[in-house]
Design an enzyme around this catalytic site. Structure first.
Site, PDB file in Angstrom:
ATOM      1  N   THR A  28     -14.305   4.281   2.248  1.00 22.72           N
ATOM      2  CA  THR A  28     -13.872   3.130   1.466  1.00 22.72           C
ATOM      3  C   THR A  28     -12.883   2.277   2.243  1.00 22.72           C
ATOM      4  O   THR A  28     -12.223   1.423   1.669  1.00 22.72           O
ATOM      5  CB  THR A  28     -13.207   3.594   0.165  1.00 22.72           C
ATOM      6  N   SER A 276      -0.050   4.851   1.249  1.00 25.05           N
ATOM      7  CA  SER A 276      -1.407   4.443   0.909  1.00 25.05           C
ATOM      8  C   SER A 276      -1.940   3.434   1.915  1.00 25.05           C
ATOM      9  O   SER A 276      -1.181   2.851   2.687  1.00 25.05           O
ATOM     10  CB  SER A 276      -1.442   3.848  -0.501  1.00 25.05           C
ATOM     11  N   LYS A 277      -3.235   3.271   1.877  1.00 26.03           N
ATOM     12  CA  LYS A 277      -3.888   2.335   2.784  1.00 26.03           C
ATOM     13  C   LYS A 277      -3.294   0.949   2.663  1.00 26.03           C
ATOM     14  O   LYS A 277      -3.181   0.211   3.623  1.00 26.03           O
ATOM     15  CB  LYS A 277      -5.370   2.236   2.457  1.00 26.03           C
ATOM     16  N   ARG A 278      -2.923   0.614   1.453  1.00 25.15           N
ATOM     17  CA  ARG A 278      -2.409  -0.727   1.206  1.00 25.15           C
ATOM     18  C   ARG A 278      -1.060  -0.981   1.847  1.00 25.15           C
ATOM     19  O   ARG A 278      -0.583  -2.103   1.888  1.00 25.15           O
ATOM     20  CB  ARG A 278      -2.333  -0.993  -0.299  1.00 25.15           C
TER      21      ARG A 278
END
Length: 522
Positions: A28, A276-278
RNA sequence: GGUCCGUUCGUCUAGCCAGGUCAGGACGCCAGGUUUUCAUCCUGGUAACACGGGUUCAAAUCCCGUACGGACUACCA
């Protein structure tokens, strides 16, 4: 006695069973460093125990597919030096290793659970459930699809057999839900946390099989781990709450469950929550191993590779975030880490990443690298500065300056003067070190050095120091002025090493240029 | 809100399971030393058992509670 027996039988089981672990990301987006660390611990555990490490792609959610993500994941591990024994692109006898390619088999397992009474069909639409949740929320209650509620909802537990058959045959969308047993004490053992006990009443009837024909993570993960003969599931702590469900699923299927280890999370350095990725680049350091450009937004996030980290330093740093060897070693290779690794030396609490320590690790690795290897990486940067340099020369330069750099990209700043004569002189340094006497002293020095036959560092040092002493000049005054003319600033390695490398001709030339540029201070 | 997990220097951590050491190391920071300069390096220093009870001759270590933090709570993984 019973306790003793239990221990013994567990031991026996452990030694007989081949160690097989897997890392199972969903494609993802890019993998962040927390994911890399989870994979690394799996890898280390497999290597330590002579087992196999498997890469499985969990792409059961087609709506979240991001193009390039799978390739990114594979490239990232390649860069890190983490090798898989089985998996996508690698193959193996338990394939396919991508869940979308295993799609056909999951419904059979879901049916099996329905047939044995461990699961049931549910026909509630997503909208209906959302409405339910809202209604409950309005009354300050939480809607849970569980034993209490399922009898008021649309499912094969309340419908008659023929009604259910009719709905199924007419093509009504349905999901398969796990029928969570009532008032059942689930005992689980986690390799890191020990005994975890939960009552099934607080759990809900999780969807196992979605109306789009795909399994959810819960079903796919259990089925695949069983089919792929996974012996240990080592994954992030965010999975701990669904461990009871997974354990119950193994029981329902009548399978032996693997051992579980839930790793503590990597935390945001600025306080709150898991990384997190964000988090992208807002933290001031990369959260991804490799640079990533989002295919939709075009937004780019930096990577450790592009920031100049050595893969071995990066991996070393990451491994120590939550694990330690039990002795005071900090710098060690992947092989040494694998040798030292053990799950029970993994901590229980989350760790914050420290960018300063990461730099320190890179510095350590930089010192261990050969001058040749560093020179090869440095060469393109030198060419970018418009200089054609000889490899032997670059190697010697690297040898002199690497101890003062943390990254290859800092090398030019430390050593540019070896390749280009100073184009300007640091004004502060000039003010401080270019005194009245400097011009004449440097003039004399030029004279002196032009007569030296052996231009080795040792010899020029002897000659120059003797001259300074005889003339009773200040050592600091002369040497700093000299350095200023060679380097353009008051920095750099041992000055006589510098001129030895520069050579006699270039040294004299720089003296001349400097004398002309700075002139005599009145 | 509910369930589960966690809590040792600013950060990563050792020590905890099998109670008894001035609570050890590393990064950072500060000071000194080395050096002709900057950096490296060396030496030293700084700094922590979340809190409150209990058990015990003795608790960072065992037990209970509180606080705080985190994860989860989707037909996402």
């Amino acid at each position: 006695m019973a306790f003793f027996y239990l221990c013994r039988s567990k031991q026996k089981q452990m030694s007989n069973r081949e160690i097989r672990v897997r890392f199972a990301p969903s494609p993802t987006g890019p993998l962040h460093i927390g994911g890399v660390r989870t994979a690394l611990y799996n890898y280390l555990f497999a290597k330590k125990n002579g087992g196999k490490f498997i890469l499985r792609i969990e792409d059961t959610d087609q709506t979240r597919f991001v193009s390039g993500a799978e390739e990114y994941i594979i490239e990232a591990f390649g860069w890190c030096g983490i090798r898989f024994d089985e998996g996508v692109t690698k193959g193996g006898k338990y394939g396919p290793y991508k869940q979308s390619e295993r799609k056909a088999m999951y419904s059979e397992y879901a049916e099996r659970l329905v047939a044995s009474g461990h699961a049931y069909y549910a026909f509630d639409t997503a909208e209906e459930l959302t409405t339910q949740r809202k209604n409950f929320e309005a009354e300050k209650k939480t809607f849970t699809y569980n034993a209490a509620e399922r009898k008021h909802l649309k499912n094969s537990l309340v419908f008659s057999k023929s009604e259910t058959q009719k709905l199924l045959q007419s093509g009504t969308p349905f999901v398969v839900r796990f029928k969570m047993p009532e008032d059942h004490v689930v005992r689980m053992h986690d390799l890191i946390r020990g005994e975890v006990i939960v009552n099934s009443n607080v759990l809900d009837d999780k969807v196992l099989f979605k109306s789009d024909g795909m399994p959810t993570y819960h079903l796919a993960n259990v089925v695949d781990d069983h089919l792929m003969k996974i012996s240990h599931v080592i994954r992030g702590e965010e999975w701990l709450p669904s461990l009871p469900l997974h354990v119950l699923l193994y029981e329902a299927f009548g399978w032996d469950a693997p051992q579980f280890a839930h790793l503590p999370l990597l935390l945001k350095p600025d306080g709150k929550g898991k990384l997190s990725k964000r988090d992208g680049d807002r933290l001031g350091f990369p959260v991804f191993p490799l640079q990533w450009t989002d295919p939709k937004t075009g937004e780019t996030s930096s990577g450790y590779r592009e920031s100049g980290y050595f893969p071995d330093a990066f991996v070393n740093m990451l491994a120590l975030l939550g694990w330690n060897p039990g002795d005071e070693r900090e710098v060690f290779s992947l092989e040494e880490m694998a040798e030292a690794f053990s799950i029970d030396r993994v901590g229980k609490s989350g760790s914050r990443f420290d960018p300063e320590k990461a730099k320190w690790f890179n510095h350590q690795y930089m010192q261990k690298k050969s001058n040749k290897e560093l020179a090869a990486q440095f060469l393109p940067l030198i060419e970018k500065e418009g200089v054609m340099a000889d490899m032997d020369y670059v190697e010697k330069v690297v040898g002199l300056v690497k101890e003062r750099a943390h990254f290859v990209h800092e090398l030019w700043e430390q050593s540019g003067f070896f390749f280009k004569a100073p184009a300007s002189f640091d004004p502060k340094a000039v003010k401080k070190r270019w005194k009245q006497a400097s011009y004449d002293q440097m003039m004399e020095l030029k004279e002196l050095l032009s007569g030296v036959g052996d231009f080795s560092s040792e010899n020029t040092e002897t000659v120059v120091k003797k001259w300074i002493e005889e003339k009773e000049y200040g050592m600091g005054a002369v040497m700093n002025a000299f350095r200023l003319l060679m380097v353009g600033a008051l920095k750099g390695p041992h000055l006589f090493d510098i001129i030895a490398l520069l050579g006699q001709e270039e040294t004299l030339r720089r003296l001349e240029i400097g004398l002309f540029e700075l002139g005599k201070k009145e």
